[in-house]
Design a protein around this motif. Structure first.
Motif, mmCIF file in Angstrom:
data_model
loop_
_atom_site.group_PDB
_atom_site.id
_atom_site.type_symbol
_atom_site.label_atom_id
_atom_site.label_comp_id
_atom_site.label_asym_id
_atom_site.label_seq_id
_atom_site.Cartn_x
_atom_site.Cartn_y
_atom_site.Cartn_z
ATOM 1 N N PHE B 64 0.843 -1.200 0.000
ATOM 2 C CA PHE B 64 0.000 0.000 0.000
ATOM 3 C C PHE B 64 0.879 1.251 0.000
ATOM 4 N N MET B 65 1.937 1.224 0.803
ATOM 5 C CA MET B 65 2.847 2.378 0.849
ATOM 6 C C MET B 65 3.562 2.577 -0.487
ATOM 7 N N LYS B 66 3.901 1.474 -1.161
ATOM 8 C CA LYS B 66 4.534 1.586 -2.485
ATOM 9 C C LYS B 66 3.586 2.289 -3.456
ATOM 10 N N ILE B 67 2.308 1.950 -3.349
ATOM 11 C CA ILE B 67 1.306 2.555 -4.240
ATOM 12 C C ILE B 67 1.183 4.051 -3.947
ATOM 13 N N LEU B 68 1.104 4.401 -2.660
ATOM 14 C CA LEU B 68 1.012 5.824 -2.290
ATOM 15 C C LEU B 68 2.202 6.600 -2.825
ATOM 16 N N LYS B 69 3.373 5.990 -2.664
ATOM 17 C CA LYS B 69 4.600 6.641 -3.122
ATOM 18 C C LYS B 69 4.571 6.807 -4.645
ATOM 19 N N GLY B 70 4.174 5.753 -5.328
ATOM 20 C CA GLY B 70 4.109 5.777 -6.796
ATOM 21 C C GLY B 70 3.122 6.821 -7.303
ATOM 22 N N LEU B 71 2.025 7.003 -6.559
ATOM 23 C CA LEU B 71 1.000 7.970 -6.965
ATOM 24 C C LEU B 71 1.288 9.359 -6.412
ATOM 25 N N ASP B 72 2.272 9.444 -5.521
ATOM 26 C CA ASP B 72 2.540 10.678 -4.793
ATOM 27 C C ASP B 72 1.248 11.163 -4.119
#
Lengths: 84, 84
Positions: B64-72
């Motif tokens: 989930f954190m990877k996704i947040l980071k990827g989406l900024d």
């Protein structure tokens, strides 16, 4: 896709999980609830919940939502360390 | 504690995962990135990421954190449906 709890994590991942666990612990303590009370309320075993707070568990998003609900916290309260 | 993807989920859990997947898809589309581009950027396979967006996967908090980071994106952008 099968992963187990002994899977190697990068240092960055360990730090993220520890920061998450810390924030969960702080939010729980701020509400004056013991680990045991909270674990029971959220439907976790005490030992599992201790592992979450010490950053040893890469919890699922559904369990994360259970924790937010149990703490009556917003997502940003708990993962604010992601903010830039 | 071993769980697999065919584990029975409650209707409420299914709805939460679908709402989460929907918000991820909306945030990705708002940024004009294709599923394939985003999956590659975040380090997922395309098929796995499609399952996330359609609410079939109970992802880990690290993913989930990877996704947040990827989406900024901030956590609340993606799980705002938890707010009361």
């Amino acid at each position: 896709m099968l992963k187990n709890r002994f899977m190697k994590r990068t240092n960055e991942e360990k730090k993220l999980l520890q920061a998450l666990g810390n924030n969960i612990r702080k939010a729980r303590e701020a509400r004056g609830i013991s680990q045991e009370q909270f674990a029971m309320k959220a439907g976790f075993s005490r030992s599992y919940f201790t592992e979450i707070e010490t950053g040893k568990r890469n919890i699922s998003i559904l369990n994360f939502m259970k924790i937010l609900k149990g703490l009556d916290a917003s997502p940003s309260d708990i993962i604010d360390f992601l903010k830039k």
